[in-house]
Design an enzyme around this catalytic site. Sequence first.
Site, PDB file in Angstrom:
ATOM      1  N   ASP A  39       0.825  -1.203   0.000  1.00  0.00           N
ATOM      2  CA  ASP A  39       0.000   0.000   0.000  1.00  0.00           C
ATOM      3  C   ASP A  39       0.866   1.263   0.000  1.00  0.00           C
ATOM      4  OD1 ASP A  39      -2.338   1.388  -0.040  1.00  0.00           O
ATOM      5  OD2 ASP A  39      -2.791   1.115   2.082  1.00  0.00           O
ATOM      6  N   ARG A  43       0.289   7.574  -2.763  1.00  0.00           N
ATOM      7  CA  ARG A  43       0.808   8.632  -1.891  1.00  0.00           C
ATOM      8  C   ARG A  43       2.284   8.917  -2.187  1.00  0.00           C
ATOM      9  NH1 ARG A  43      -1.588   5.900   3.287  1.00  0.00           N
ATOM     10  NH2 ARG A  43      -2.110   4.408   1.650  1.00  0.00           N
ATOM     11  N   ARG A  52      -0.169   9.138 -10.173  1.00  0.00           N
ATOM     12  CA  ARG A  52      -0.278   7.969  -9.287  1.00  0.00           C
ATOM     13  C   ARG A  52       0.395   6.730  -9.881  1.00  0.00           C
ATOM     14  NH1 ARG A  52      -3.738   7.138  -5.439  1.00  0.00           N
ATOM     15  NH2 ARG A  52      -4.135   5.018  -6.162  1.00  0.00           N
ATOM     16  N   THR A  85     -10.429  -7.350  -6.003  1.00  0.00           N
ATOM     17  CA  THR A  85     -11.696  -7.334  -6.736  1.00  0.00           C
ATOM     18  C   THR A  85     -12.334  -5.939  -6.674  1.00  0.00           C
ATOM     19  OG1 THR A  85     -12.645  -8.293  -4.712  1.00  0.00           O
ATOM     20  CG2 THR A  85     -12.269  -9.793  -6.538  1.00  0.00           C
ATOM     21  N   GLU A  86     -11.936  -5.149  -5.690  1.00  0.00           N
ATOM     22  CA  GLU A  86     -12.488  -3.790  -5.548  1.00  0.00           C
ATOM     23  C   GLU A  86     -11.705  -2.763  -6.381  1.00  0.00           C
ATOM     24  OE1 GLU A  86     -11.806  -5.780  -2.743  1.00  0.00           O
ATOM     25  OE2 GLU A  86     -13.908  -6.407  -2.794  1.00  0.00           O
ATOM     26  N   ASN A  87     -10.502  -3.135  -6.803  1.00  0.00           N
ATOM     27  CA  ASN A  87      -9.657  -2.161  -7.522  1.00  0.00           C
ATOM     28  C   ASN A  87     -10.200  -1.787  -8.905  1.00  0.00           C
ATOM     29  OD1 ASN A  87      -6.460  -3.279  -6.140  1.00  0.00           O
ATOM     30  ND2 ASN A  87      -7.786  -1.630  -5.480  1.00  0.00           N
TER      31      ASN A  87
END
Length: 264
Positions: A39, A43, A52, A85-87
Amino acid sequence: MSRALATARSVQGNRPSLRTLPAGLEAARLPVHVAVIMDGNGRWARQRNLPRVMGHREGVEALKRTLRLCSDWGIGALTAYAFSTENWNRPGEEVSFLMALFERVLALELAALEQEQVRIRFLGDLQQLPSGLQELIANAESRTAANTGIHFNVCTNYGGRRELVRAARALAEQVARGDLDPAAIDEQAFAAQLHTAGERDPDLLIRTSGEQRLSNFLLWQLAYAELHITDVLWPDFDEPALVQALLDYQSRQRRFGGVDSVTP
Ligand code: FPP
């Protein structure tokens, strides 16, 4: 791995030089399986006024570094959360960049993975991935399947809940066909239906960038893992950061619900 490999080649031949285990770490008490939530790429890029996606590109370098160190130090498996799966909910441009990045990295690094005896597998719902990527994955998995070195698992379109539902459905189908007695469903039978079947559960989970959650990662498999959360952003994750995580792991007493410390 190509750029790092090129600089790490030993003068004796094609094998890259192996890094020795840093003082302070006990070889006999290293985790056998390390999982990592990579992660902080976005940032890292924002801090540098970069798009990004540049964070993801640099994240690949951190992953290659980590894989090589784990391999050199005799850690048996590294499982990384590359795409959840959320990406898919991220901006389309970022998703496309990530898919293209996976393809490029696989194409460029396969020879090095083969040479270094890495066995690579992609865990997740792979059918939703672009067909070119699926082909590269199938080729990389089959070309490295017999390798005897570190197991490198890349969780791609992976979701822990989806994996559990899929396992439950597979068992239910076997019961419905009359091939399985419900009484025979135990933890072992359930684990055998997961993407990680055959892999030992992670001993250590590392999450970078300070977030303190599991984010739907390996919900079953992390039941007894030790957690190490560091503020380091993933692209900055380097040898000292990995050593810190391993020292933290070695300072823990693992009891697996009992009262005495256990060496698994
Ligand atoms: C999370 O950072 C990172 C990702 C969703 C992508 C990680 C993927 C790689 C490092 C590439 C791996 C490549 C291969 C081929 C295995 P974030 O974007 O959520 O960061 P943020 O929280 O700072 O926004």
